[in-house]
Design a protein around this motif. Structure first.
Motif, PDB file in Angstrom:
ATOM      1  N   GLU A 196     -34.842  75.846 -83.259  1.00 42.24           N
ATOM      2  CA  GLU A 196     -35.300  74.516 -82.814  1.00 42.24           C
ATOM      3  C   GLU A 196     -36.464  74.632 -81.843  1.00 42.24           C
ATOM      4  O   GLU A 196     -37.322  73.760 -81.771  1.00 42.24           O
ATOM      5  CB  GLU A 196     -34.165  73.793 -82.092  1.00 42.24           C
ATOM      6  CG  GLU A 196     -33.492  72.745 -82.935  1.00 42.24           C
ATOM      7  CD  GLU A 196     -32.314  72.145 -82.188  1.00 42.24           C
ATOM      8  OE1 GLU A 196     -32.511  71.693 -81.043  1.00 42.24           O
ATOM      9  OE2 GLU A 196     -31.209  72.175 -82.761  1.00 42.24           O
ATOM     10  N   ALA A 197     -36.474  75.741 -81.090  1.00 41.68           N
ATOM     11  CA  ALA A 197     -37.561  75.962 -80.132  1.00 41.68           C
ATOM     12  C   ALA A 197     -38.818  76.483 -80.828  1.00 41.68           C
ATOM     13  O   ALA A 197     -39.859  76.587 -80.203  1.00 41.68           O
ATOM     14  CB  ALA A 197     -37.110  76.964 -79.067  1.00 41.68           C
ATOM     15  N   GLY A 198     -38.682  76.836 -82.104  1.00 31.05           N
ATOM     16  CA  GLY A 198     -39.844  77.323 -82.850  1.00 31.05           C
ATOM     17  C   GLY A 198     -39.827  78.824 -83.095  1.00 31.05           C
ATOM     18  O   GLY A 198     -40.840  79.387 -83.505  1.00 31.05           O
ATOM     19  N   ALA A 199     -38.691  79.473 -82.837  1.00 35.35           N
ATOM     20  CA  ALA A 199     -38.645  80.927 -83.047  1.00 35.35           C
ATOM     21  C   ALA A 199     -38.845  81.252 -84.527  1.00 35.35           C
ATOM     22  O   ALA A 199     -38.298  80.588 -85.408  1.00 35.35           O
ATOM     23  CB  ALA A 199     -37.312  81.493 -82.568  1.00 35.35           C
ATOM     24  N   GLY A 204     -40.931  76.597 -76.182  1.00 34.80           N
ATOM     25  CA  GLY A 204     -41.587  76.495 -77.486  1.00 34.80           C
ATOM     26  C   GLY A 204     -42.743  75.502 -77.440  1.00 34.80           C
ATOM     27  O   GLY A 204     -43.832  75.774 -77.959  1.00 34.80           O
ATOM     28  N   GLN A 205     -42.505  74.379 -76.770  1.00 33.55           N
ATOM     29  CA  GLN A 205     -43.544  73.349 -76.670  1.00 33.55           C
ATOM     30  C   GLN A 205     -44.768  73.888 -75.916  1.00 33.55           C
ATOM     31  O   GLN A 205     -45.901  73.706 -76.326  1.00 33.55           O
ATOM     32  CB  GLN A 205     -42.981  72.189 -75.869  1.00 33.55           C
ATOM     33  CG  GLN A 205     -43.192  70.846 -76.513  1.00 33.55           C
ATOM     34  CD  GLN A 205     -42.158  69.879 -75.953  1.00 33.55           C
ATOM     35  OE1 GLN A 205     -41.787  69.970 -74.778  1.00 33.55           O
ATOM     36  NE2 GLN A 205     -41.697  68.971 -76.781  1.00 33.55           N
ATOM     37  N   ARG A 206     -44.496  74.574 -74.821  1.00 33.35           N
ATOM     38  CA  ARG A 206     -45.612  75.112 -74.014  1.00 33.35           C
ATOM     39  C   ARG A 206     -46.380  76.180 -74.787  1.00 33.35           C
ATOM     40  O   ARG A 206     -47.595  76.244 -74.704  1.00 33.35           O
ATOM     41  CB  ARG A 206     -45.087  75.691 -72.713  1.00 33.35           C
ATOM     42  CG  ARG A 206     -44.665  74.607 -71.744  1.00 33.35           C
ATOM     43  CD  ARG A 206     -44.071  75.249 -70.513  1.00 33.35           C
ATOM     44  NE  ARG A 206     -43.547  74.253 -69.627  1.00 33.35           N
ATOM     45  CZ  ARG A 206     -44.013  74.050 -68.386  1.00 33.35           C
ATOM     46  NH1 ARG A 206     -44.994  74.774 -67.931  1.00 33.35           N
ATOM     47  NH2 ARG A 206     -43.477  73.117 -67.630  1.00 33.35           N
ATOM     48  N   LEU A 207     -45.646  77.013 -75.522  1.00 31.74           N
ATOM     49  CA  LEU A 207     -46.327  78.094 -76.236  1.00 31.74           C
ATOM     50  C   LEU A 207     -47.239  77.581 -77.331  1.00 31.74           C
ATOM     51  O   LEU A 207     -48.233  78.208 -77.662  1.00 31.74           O
ATOM     52  CB  LEU A 207     -45.309  79.054 -76.859  1.00 31.74           C
ATOM     53  CG  LEU A 207     -44.614  80.006 -75.900  1.00 31.74           C
ATOM     54  CD1 LEU A 207     -43.709  80.940 -76.662  1.00 31.74           C
ATOM     55  CD2 LEU A 207     -45.637  80.813 -75.092  1.00 31.74           C
ATOM     56  N   VAL A 248     -46.208  84.650 -81.687  1.00 29.48           N
ATOM     57  CA  VAL A 248     -44.955  84.433 -82.422  1.00 29.48           C
ATOM     58  C   VAL A 248     -43.801  84.484 -81.420  1.00 29.48           C
ATOM     59  O   VAL A 248     -43.750  85.358 -80.563  1.00 29.48           O
ATOM     60  CB  VAL A 248     -44.805  85.551 -83.475  1.00 29.48           C
ATOM     61  CG1 VAL A 248     -43.400  85.625 -84.026  1.00 29.48           C
ATOM     62  CG2 VAL A 248     -45.813  85.348 -84.592  1.00 29.48           C
ATOM     63  N   LEU A 249     -42.872  83.540 -81.540  1.00 32.00           N
ATOM     64  CA  LEU A 249     -41.690  83.544 -80.663  1.00 32.00           C
ATOM     65  C   LEU A 249     -40.544  84.263 -81.375  1.00 32.00           C
ATOM     66  O   LEU A 249     -40.184  83.920 -82.507  1.00 32.00           O
ATOM     67  CB  LEU A 249     -41.309  82.103 -80.318  1.00 32.00           C
ATOM     68  CG  LEU A 249     -40.087  81.929 -79.411  1.00 32.00           C
ATOM     69  CD1 LEU A 249     -40.291  82.596 -78.047  1.00 32.00           C
ATOM     70  CD2 LEU A 249     -39.771  80.431 -79.222  1.00 32.00           C
ATOM     71  N   MET A 250     -39.999  85.287 -80.695  1.00 31.58           N
ATOM     72  CA  MET A 250     -38.811  85.999 -81.191  1.00 31.58           C
ATOM     73  C   MET A 250     -37.736  85.691 -80.161  1.00 31.58           C
ATOM     74  O   MET A 250     -37.881  86.083 -79.000  1.00 31.58           O
ATOM     75  CB  MET A 250     -39.060  87.506 -81.226  1.00 31.58           C
ATOM     76  CG  MET A 250     -40.360  87.901 -81.909  1.00 31.58           C
ATOM     77  SD  MET A 250     -40.665  89.691 -81.732  1.00 31.58           S
ATOM     78  CE  MET A 250     -42.244  89.814 -82.558  1.00 31.58           C
TER      79      MET A 250
END
Ligand code: PEP
Ligand code: MN
Length: 351
Positions: A117-120, A323-326, A94-96
């Protein structure tokens, strides 16, 4: 000695165990309302008899540094849910993300939009900042909590924010902050650990840069012991040797080690470790590859204007790249599922 009561044990059974300990010449101290744990002195009481008493789950002849945080107590991964976002276990990382500090409504809103936008899935931002210098920006205080709540309600993204002082806890609850961060400097602030534990909110417990993994888990134990099972561990870098040029050194090995010793979700913060935005993405990827359940990353709409930690804040474009890489770590190519319980033997950790 540690006597662990069954979760379903009654107050009467707990009282009987304490009476029996006293009759044996020992002293019992009940550490939870339900009596999950009783510490006892001296350590040479009759283990077999105590283990056979109604309501007793197990007896550890010598008390470990942590028990509730350990996989021996809780073999399965803990998964924490924050407004529908699941963190831990086999869930994708999960991105915070968000700014170091809340500075204004416009800054927070624009940074939150960049993070989303980055997916957080969670928005980070500090209203009360622990700063090394008393002259540095200390945060907006209550006004910052108000802005976090407003942006959360507007964008529908839960908040991670640092509880710097135990005395402000009620305010954090009044503004319904979703995840309470306990900062690296407060990892062993026992008043905060206890109060945050009793508050029952998910906790993000940062590792002190000078703490061993076991000291970090003992700090988590204080929160668990206060009755709060929702603890996330956050590796944010340890004191680096002189040869390392980052702000701290992200202890990548601590991620699988903490996962092996504990069932709690392990988050990594590459931003404070790097201290420089150029190194945040590679460190974030390394942490995801090592099995981190989430990344806590500083993102600012305009890092050059940031009042705190600007050099390490990702720009919105860098956040999108991260975000894309994660997303490629979503199926956990390197480490999936609970880490096996075998002791570390110098071999590579494989699945
Ligand atoms: C932060 O997350 O902004 C922070 C102050 O972190 P740490 O406690 O790891 O220094
Ligand atoms: Mn910061």
């Amino acid at each position: 000695m540690l006597i662990v009561m069954q979760e379903t044990s009654s107050d009467l059974e707990l009282a009987r165990v304490c009476d029996r300990v006293a009759a044996m010449g020992g002293a019992a101290e009940c550490r939870r309302p339900l009596g999950v744990i009783v510490t006892v002195r001296p350590d040479d009481l009759d283990v077999t008899e105590l283990a056979g008493l109604p309501g007793v789950s197990s007896v550890q002849p010598s008390a470990p540094g942590y028990w509730l945080a350990s996989r021996r107590c809780h073999p399965r991964d803990t998964v924490i849910e924050v407004r529908g976002r699941r963190i831990g276990g086999d869930e994708p990382p999960v991105l915070m993300a968000g700014p170091c500090a809340v500075e204004s409504e416009d800054q927070l809103l624009r940074s939150a939009e960049a993070a989303m936008e980055a997916g957080a899935q969670l928005l980070r931002g500090g209203a009360y900042k622990p700063r090394t210098s008393p002259y540095a920006f200390q945060g907006l205080g209550e006004a910052g909590l108000e802005l976090l709540a407003r942006v959360r309600d507007r964008l529908g993204i839960p908040i991670v924010t640092e509880l710097r002082d135990a005395a402000t806890l009620e305010l954090f609850l009044a503004y319904d902050m979703d995840v309470l961060q306990i900062g690296a400097r407060n990892m062993q602030n026992f008043e905060i650990l206890h109060r945050a534990g009793a508050a029952g909110r998910p906790i993000l417990l940062k590792r002190s840069p000078a703490a061993s993994v076991d000291e970090w888990l003992m700090a988590a134990e204080y929160v668990l012991l206060a009755g709060n099972p929702q603890v996330m561990l956050c590796e944010r870098g340890v004191l680096p040797p002189a040869s390392v040029s980052t702000r701290y050194q992200l202890d990548i090995a601590a991620i699988p080690i903490a996962r092996r010793r504990s069932h709690l979700p392990v988050i990594a913060d590459p931003s404070h470790a790097a201290g420089n935005r150029e190194y945040v993405i590679p460190l974030a990827e390394a942490a995801a590859a090592a099995g981190a359940h989430g990344l806590l990353v500083e993102v600012h709409a305009d890092p050059a204007q940031a009042l705190c930690d600007g050099p390490q804040a990702l720009t919105p474009a860098m956040a999108r790249e991260l975000g894309q890489r994660l997303r490629s770590y979503g199926d956990r190519p390197c480490l999936a599922g609970p880490v096996p319980l075998r002791p570390v033997s110098g071999r590579r950790v494989t699945r």
